[in-house]
Structure formats: structure tokens, C-alpha cells
Design a protein around this motif. Structure first.
Motif, mmCIF file in Angstrom:
data_model
loop_
_atom_site.group_PDB
_atom_site.id
_atom_site.type_symbol
_atom_site.label_atom_id
_atom_site.label_comp_id
_atom_site.label_asym_id
_atom_site.label_seq_id
_atom_site.Cartn_x
_atom_site.Cartn_y
_atom_site.Cartn_z
ATOM 1 N N ARG A 93 0.833 -1.203 0.000
ATOM 2 C CA ARG A 93 0.000 0.000 0.000
ATOM 3 C C ARG A 93 0.863 1.248 0.000
ATOM 4 O O ARG A 93 2.007 1.221 0.462
ATOM 5 C CB ARG A 93 -0.908 -0.001 1.253
ATOM 6 N N PRO A 94 0.340 2.359 -0.491
ATOM 7 C CA PRO A 94 1.093 3.621 -0.463
ATOM 8 C C PRO A 94 1.470 4.020 0.963
ATOM 9 O O PRO A 94 0.742 3.717 1.914
ATOM 10 C CB PRO A 94 0.117 4.628 -1.084
ATOM 11 N N TYR A 95 2.566 4.724 1.084
ATOM 12 C CA TYR A 95 3.092 5.140 2.386
ATOM 13 C C TYR A 95 2.042 5.875 3.211
ATOM 14 O O TYR A 95 1.877 5.610 4.410
ATOM 15 C CB TYR A 95 4.319 6.030 2.162
ATOM 16 N N ASP A 96 1.324 6.801 2.594
ATOM 17 C CA ASP A 96 0.371 7.635 3.328
ATOM 18 C C ASP A 96 -0.823 6.850 3.871
ATOM 19 O O ASP A 96 -1.528 7.335 4.754
ATOM 20 C CB ASP A 96 -0.135 8.778 2.440
ATOM 21 N N ALA A 149 18.075 -7.791 -10.962
ATOM 22 C CA ALA A 149 17.495 -8.185 -9.670
ATOM 23 C C ALA A 149 16.936 -6.978 -8.934
ATOM 24 O O ALA A 149 15.866 -7.052 -8.306
ATOM 25 C CB ALA A 149 18.540 -8.890 -8.815
ATOM 26 N N TYR A 150 17.637 -5.847 -8.990
ATOM 27 C CA TYR A 150 17.130 -4.624 -8.369
ATOM 28 C C TYR A 150 15.808 -4.215 -9.003
ATOM 29 O O TYR A 150 14.844 -3.870 -8.312
ATOM 30 C CB TYR A 150 18.150 -3.493 -8.524
ATOM 31 N N MET A 151 15.759 -4.234 -10.315
ATOM 32 C CA MET A 151 14.535 -3.810 -11.000
ATOM 33 C C MET A 151 13.378 -4.754 -10.704
ATOM 34 O O MET A 151 12.227 -4.322 -10.530
ATOM 35 C CB MET A 151 14.790 -3.728 -12.504
ATOM 36 N N GLN A 152 13.660 -6.037 -10.630
ATOM 37 C CA GLN A 152 12.605 -6.997 -10.327
ATOM 38 C C GLN A 152 12.087 -6.814 -8.902
ATOM 39 O O GLN A 152 10.889 -6.920 -8.646
ATOM 40 C CB GLN A 152 13.129 -8.422 -10.526
ATOM 41 N N TYR A 153 12.993 -6.503 -7.986
ATOM 42 C CA TYR A 153 12.580 -6.272 -6.605
ATOM 43 C C TYR A 153 11.657 -5.054 -6.527
ATOM 44 O O TYR A 153 10.623 -5.086 -5.852
ATOM 45 C CB TYR A 153 13.793 -6.063 -5.711
ATOM 46 N N HIS A 154 12.026 -3.986 -7.210
ATOM 47 C CA HIS A 154 11.180 -2.793 -7.221
ATOM 48 C C HIS A 154 9.815 -3.097 -7.839
ATOM 49 O O HIS A 154 8.797 -2.565 -7.397
ATOM 50 C CB HIS A 154 11.861 -1.673 -8.013
ATOM 51 N N GLN A 155 9.804 -3.933 -8.855
ATOM 52 C CA GLN A 155 8.544 -4.281 -9.511
ATOM 53 C C GLN A 155 7.648 -5.091 -8.574
ATOM 54 O O GLN A 155 6.424 -4.954 -8.601
ATOM 55 C CB GLN A 155 8.833 -5.077 -10.786
ATOM 56 N N GLU A 156 8.251 -5.925 -7.735
ATOM 57 C CA GLU A 156 7.481 -6.754 -6.812
ATOM 58 C C GLU A 156 7.020 -5.967 -5.585
ATOM 59 O O GLU A 156 6.109 -6.394 -4.880
ATOM 60 C CB GLU A 156 8.323 -7.955 -6.367
ATOM 61 N N HIS A 157 7.658 -4.831 -5.303
ATOM 62 C CA HIS A 157 7.301 -3.996 -4.150
ATOM 63 C C HIS A 157 7.092 -2.558 -4.623
ATOM 64 O O HIS A 157 7.840 -1.650 -4.229
ATOM 65 C CB HIS A 157 8.392 -4.057 -3.082
ATOM 66 N N PRO A 158 6.116 -2.317 -5.480
ATOM 67 C CA PRO A 158 5.991 -1.012 -6.130
ATOM 68 C C PRO A 158 5.741 0.155 -5.177
ATOM 69 O O PRO A 158 6.293 1.234 -5.364
ATOM 70 C CB PRO A 158 4.813 -1.204 -7.095
ATOM 71 N N HIS A 159 4.909 -0.042 -4.158
ATOM 72 C CA HIS A 159 4.596 1.074 -3.260
ATOM 73 C C HIS A 159 5.797 1.451 -2.406
ATOM 74 O O HIS A 159 6.102 2.634 -2.219
ATOM 75 C CB HIS A 159 3.394 0.725 -2.380
ATOM 76 N N ALA A 160 6.487 0.456 -1.856
ATOM 77 C CA ALA A 160 7.668 0.732 -1.044
ATOM 78 C C ALA A 160 8.764 1.367 -1.893
ATOM 79 O O ALA A 160 9.450 2.296 -1.461
ATOM 80 C CB ALA A 160 8.177 -0.554 -0.396
ATOM 81 N N ALA A 161 8.952 0.868 -3.111
ATOM 82 C CA ALA A 161 9.977 1.420 -4.000
ATOM 83 C C ALA A 161 9.659 2.871 -4.345
ATOM 84 O O ALA A 161 10.554 3.730 -4.363
ATOM 85 C CB ALA A 161 10.073 0.576 -5.274
ATOM 86 N N TRP A 162 8.393 3.157 -4.607
ATOM 87 C CA TRP A 162 8.004 4.527 -4.950
ATOM 88 C C TRP A 162 8.289 5.473 -3.791
ATOM 89 O O TRP A 162 8.867 6.546 -3.974
ATOM 90 C CB TRP A 162 6.524 4.583 -5.328
ATOM 91 N N ALA A 163 7.893 5.077 -2.590
ATOM 92 C CA ALA A 163 8.109 5.937 -1.428
ATOM 93 C C ALA A 163 9.596 6.140 -1.150
ATOM 94 O O ALA A 163 10.037 7.238 -0.821
ATOM 95 C CB ALA A 163 7.425 5.343 -0.199
ATOM 96 N N ALA A 164 10.391 5.079 -1.296
ATOM 97 C CA ALA A 164 11.810 5.139 -0.943
ATOM 98 C C ALA A 164 12.647 5.889 -1.965
ATOM 99 O O ALA A 164 13.602 6.584 -1.601
ATOM 100 C CB ALA A 164 12.363 3.724 -0.764
ATOM 101 N N TYR A 165 12.293 5.786 -3.253
ATOM 102 C CA TYR A 165 13.176 6.322 -4.293
ATOM 103 C C TYR A 165 12.560 7.421 -5.159
ATOM 104 O O TYR A 165 13.269 8.061 -5.925
ATOM 105 C CB TYR A 165 13.656 5.179 -5.194
ATOM 106 N N VAL A 166 11.258 7.623 -5.039
ATOM 107 C CA VAL A 166 10.607 8.650 -5.853
ATOM 108 C C VAL A 166 9.942 9.697 -4.964
ATOM 109 O O VAL A 166 10.052 10.896 -5.212
ATOM 110 C CB VAL A 166 9.557 8.025 -6.803
ATOM 111 N N GLY A 167 9.259 9.262 -3.913
ATOM 112 C CA GLY A 167 8.532 10.183 -3.056
ATOM 113 C C GLY A 167 9.342 10.668 -1.879
ATOM 114 O O GLY A 167 10.256 11.490 -2.006
ATOM 115 N N LEU A 168 9.036 10.124 -0.704
ATOM 116 C CA LEU A 168 9.668 10.553 0.541
ATOM 117 C C LEU A 168 11.191 10.466 0.478
ATOM 118 O O LEU A 168 11.897 11.327 1.002
ATOM 119 C CB LEU A 168 9.132 9.691 1.689
ATOM 120 N N GLY A 169 11.707 9.432 -0.160
ATOM 121 C CA GLY A 169 13.144 9.200 -0.194
ATOM 122 C C GLY A 169 13.956 10.250 -0.920
ATOM 123 O O GLY A 169 15.180 10.312 -0.771
ATOM 124 N N ARG A 170 13.312 11.105 -1.702
ATOM 125 C CA ARG A 170 14.034 12.141 -2.441
ATOM 126 C C ARG A 170 14.410 13.325 -1.565
ATOM 127 O O ARG A 170 15.234 14.151 -1.969
ATOM 128 C CB ARG A 170 13.196 12.629 -3.629
#
Length: 266
Positions: A76-79, A143-164
Motif C-alpha cells: 500500500r502507499p506510504y500515506d 534483480a534490483y529492478m525486479q525487486y522494485h517491480q514486486e514492491h511497487p509502493h515501497a519502492a516509490w516511497a523510498a526512491y521517488v517520493g519521501l526518499g528524495r
């Protein structure tokens, strides 16, 4: 409301529901019965079961909370994730949850750190017999890309949203790059095979080039989070070629390193 009304009791681990004090093992409804339910003699079916609290060591409890956090943040999304929900699912109190993590952002950072450590271990296994450096690098990026694909919400928050913007998450990102840097340097020296140290200037320039490549590759992976329909295999090929091309162009790189990384050896 309570599904089965218990007798009054004292329990240091009990929770309050309405005016009744009940153990955490009881099933509790999140709402009250409606008029139709009362007429039918039934209660609301919107219920959830609290997980019974188990005695764990502090390290085991923290690991359990992080594993649950990785699951929830990955779905689920971080928020939309609440600390109360994590505590309830783990069968612990909010106070205990905040004992380990002062707030949701700190909890998320700890989850990201744990997943980064796990991903590093997964993608940095010894090369299989006959596998060259190009294939190893390509497999690691994929492997990194596949992991991000399997965990899309966490990846988005960590590397696109909050993580920036979050300094803690940025620090985790820098740490991951530093670890990858040392791993790649060790693999390059294994390809060398001579056991001879590099000239200090050559080693310095090689490290600069690899640092630059890591920035490029992490950004490519981040862009794929934003554009998940891009071809992960093609992007992984591109990143692997870019690393080897950059290494063989380092000024005064020894032939014993340049030749195994030449285009005709990939």
C-alpha cells in the motif's frame, strides 16, 4: 462492541472496549450493530482478531515488526499505512511500537534499510562458474529492478517520493552505493587475477568512474519505478555495457584488466 460479553476481570494485558475490560485475545468489532442487525438478533460482521502477544527478545520483536512493515509498505502507499495498524497486526501496544521506532518515518526508514541489506546480499552472491563480469553486473541490475517491480509502493516511497528529500533515506541510499562500490572494486581485482595492486592514480580514477556509473544505474532503476513498462532486460544490458565500457577507458588501465572487459568478451 464485544462479540461474546465476558465477565468482569482484571488483566494487566487487557484492552478497553466500551465499558468492558477484556483480554487482547477476544474478537472485537470495529462498529456497532445496526437496527436491522438488532432486529435479526445478529451483530455487525466488521470484525478483526488481534494477534495474541508472544514473548520475544527485543531483537526478535524488532525483526518481526520490520518484516511486517516490509509486507504492508510493499502492498500500500506510504500515506495509507498507520502505525496503529502495524501494532495491532503484530499484537503489541502502540507504546511498545514507539519504543522501537519514534514515528512512522523512522519505522519506514528502518524497513528500507533492512530491505536494502537483504537486497545487497541477494544480488552480490559469488559468480557462478563460467559467468563473466558482464553477466554478473547485468544480473545484479536486473534483480534490483525486479525487486522494485514486486514492491511497487515501497519502492516509490523510498526512491521517488519521501526518499528524495528525507536525509535518513538519502543516507541509506548513499550507504548502498558505497557497498556496491567496494563489491565492484573487489570483483574487478578478481578479474585482474595477478594479485598486483593498481597504480594509485589508476585506482583513484577507476573509483571515480565506478561511482559515476552507480549514480547512473541507480537513476535508471528509479526511472523504471516511474515508468514500469520499460524493458528491464534491455536497461540491465545497457547498464552492464556502460560499466565495462567506462572501466576500459580509464587512463592507463592495465591490459590484463581491459582485455577481459572488451566488447568481444561479453
Amino acid at each position: 462492541m464485544l462479540v461474546d460479553r465476558p465477565r468482569r476481570l482484571r488483566d494487566e494485558h487487557a484492552m478497553m472496549v466500551g465499558n468492558w475490560r477484556v483480554p487482547g485475545q477476544y474478537e472485537v468489532c470495529s462498529g456497532f450493530p445496526g437496527v436491522d442487525d438488532l432486529r435479526k438478533g445478529s451483530a455487525s460482521t466488521i470484525c478483526s482478531m488481534r494477534t495474541p502477544r508472544r514473548r520475544l527478545s527485543p531483537d526478535d520483536r524488532r525483526a518481526e515488526l520490520l518484516a511486517l512493515g516490509a509486507e504492508v509498505f510493499g502492498q500500500r502507499p506510504y500515506d495509507e499505512v498507520r502505525i496503529d495498524e502495524i501494532a495491532e497486526r503484530a499484537g503489541v501496544s502502540r507504546a511498545l511500537m514507539y519504543h522501537y521506532f519514534p514515528d512512522k518515518r523512522a519505522f519506514f526508514a528502518a524497513v528500507v534499510k533492512g530491505q536494502a541489506d537483504q537486497l545487497f546480499e541477494t544480488t552480490n552472491t559469488p559468480a557462478t562458474p563460467g559467468q563473466n563480469l558482464f553477466e554478473e553486473v547485468r544480473g545484479g541490475v536486473l534483480a534490483y529492478m525486479q525487486y522494485h517491480q514486486e514492491h511497487p509502493h515501497a519502492a516509490w516511497a523510498a526512491y521517488v517520493g519521501l526518499g528524495r528529500s528525507d536525509p535518513v533515506l538519502l543516507g541509506i541510499d548513499d550507504e548502498a552505493k558505497d557497498r556496491q562500490m567496494e563489491h565492484i572494486m573487489s570483483r574487478v581485482m578478481e578479474v585482474d587475477g595477478s594479485g598486483n595492486p593498481l597504480d594509485p592514480i589508476v585506482e583513484r580514477d577507476l573509483r571515480i568512474v565506478i561511482h559515476g556509473w552507480l549514480a547512473l544505474t541507480f537513476e535508471v532503476c528509479r526511472q523504471r519505478i516511474i515508468h514500469p513498462d520499460t524493458d528491464a532486460g534491455h536497461l540491465s544490458d545497457t547498464c552492464a555495457h556502460a560499466l565495462l565500457d567506462a572501466i576500459i577507458r580509464v587512463d592507463n588501465i592495465p591490459d590484463r584488466l581491459a582485455k577481459p572487459m572488451a566488447a568481444d568478451q561479453r
